[in-house]
Design a protein around this motif. Structure first.
Motif: not given
Length: 385
Positions: A50, A52, A59, A61-62, A86, A88, A233-234, A288
């Motif tokens: 995961i 973001t 973040s 949202s993920s 998560v 990034s 991926r977010f 999405n």
């Protein structure tokens, strides 16, 4: 009785609202239910990766999605939640999920097109301003109408209120204003210029790589739990839109051929004509894209297929004769390859190398001293920490 702002007293903004949390949480649950075999493994960050952007809203949202996806899989609280990772990249160098931030050519293009967009939208604002002045007897300006339309969208989307600012506009006027917004989206973030989506090449490369790795794991019989099964991926509309364009969504077959040849598409037609390019469908809240790789036992030459879901629904892929499933090799050669020949750094005028005349930092000096080959008669550089 006057209008009271629902945001009165609020000092900061930009966070994920509770409705967004709920949407992403339940999206995670639905994804797990739709692909039970894919998410049957015990969680590990190498199996379910995961990532973001560093924007807090993305973040969050993920995290909301992950809470739904892995609900009941852990021992935390009554919901059986579990911790998950998560990660990034720095906003300054995230060319996979925030390629628009790192692309100077795109920033220059967008700045240059803003007057054009404003000019194209002006007739709509002029027409509606004239109607509102006539209807309400108030001295509305174009800026007033633009602000009221923005307020209407905020009230409708965030608060589910449509009987205040939105009630000022007739259905026909709403259609025109939506088209004007869609036109701006098309020009600045969509098919209006090939740079808008070609700068998303790093993300497309990442997707193709993940599929090739999955195929390799399948072909070589990797043990369960030893390879990645989902790459999640977010990011933002500025990421989703270019990627949708890269794979040719919302196009007719003839239009797909045009973008493959880097030719310009016509603007979305004005109401009452119908159009495929609608912002509320192309990039809604919690929008999405899912690219799902299937393996099929078959006598024909195609063993692996890519299915594209947009907002959880199968969507036709013009590059695959309008089917929502495409043989992986066809997807790679017909849809991805024409874009992957472009280099992100060249497209975006990104200089990833240090200037040759710049002084090396202390640690680069130290490692250069340790590892660089030297002539015997060259004195070693003294490094002090």
């Amino acid at each position: 009785m006057g209008w009271n702002s629902p945001w009165k007293g609020k000092r900061t903004g930009g966070e994920l609202i509770s409705e967004g949390e709920d949407e992403l949480y339940h999206l995670g649950i639905r994804v797990r239910e739709q692909f039970p075999s894919l998410f049957s493994e015990e969680y590990h960050p190498a199996i379910y990766s995961i990532k973001t952007t560093q924007v807090p809203r993305a973040s969050a949202s993920s995290v909301a999605f992950g809470m739904g996806l892995f609900s009941g899989k852990g021992k935390l609280g009554p919901g059986g939640h579990r911790a998950f990772a998560v990660t990034s990249e720095s906003r300054a160098s995230d060319t996979v999920l925030r390629f628009h931030d790192c692309c100077q050519s795109y920033k220059d293009f967008r700045r240059s097109q803003e007057p054009t967009v404003k000019k194209l939208k002006e007739p709509v604002l002029d027409e509606i301003t004239h109607e509102l002045v006539k209807q309400y007897g108030l001295n509305f300006t174009k800026q007033d109408v633009s602000s009221l339309w923005f307020l209407c969208k905020q009230e409708a989307s965030l608060l589910n209120i449509t009987n205040q600012a939105c009630s000022l506009f007739s259905p026909a006027e709403v259609s025109l204003l939506e088209w004007a917004d869609d036109l701006e989206l098309f020009i600045l973030k969509g098919y209006g210029n090939s740079l808008n989506y070609r700068m998303g090449v790093p993300l497309l490369e990442d997707v193709i790589q993940s599929m090739e790795q999955a195929i390799k794991a399948k072909e070589e019989g990797y043990a369960p739990g030893s390879y990645e099964k989902a790459r999640l991926r977010f990011a933002h509309a500025e990421t989703l839109l270019p990627f949708s364009c890269l794979i040719g969504l919302f196009l007719e077959e003839s239009e797909f051929e045009l973008i493959q040849r880097e030719q310009t598409l016509q603007y979305p037609p004005k109401p009452p004509k119908t159009r495929n390019w609608r912002g509320n469908m192309v990039a809604p809240f919690a929008g999405n894209n899912m690219l799902v790789l299937y393996s099929c036992a078959s006598d024909n030459s195609s063993k692996y297929f890519v299915k594209v879901l947009h907002n959880e629904r199968p969507i036709p892929i013009p590059g695959c004769n309008g089917s929502d499933s495409c043989p992986f090799e066809v997807f790679k050669e017909r849809i991805a390859a024409p874009h992957l020949k472009h280099d992100y750094s060249a497209l975006c005028n990104v200089n990833l190398e240090q200037k040759k005349d710049s002084a090396p930092g202390m640690f680069s000096q130290m490692f250069g001293w340790i590892f660089s080959p030297r002539n015997a008669d060259t004195p070693a550089q003294k490094v002090e920490l």
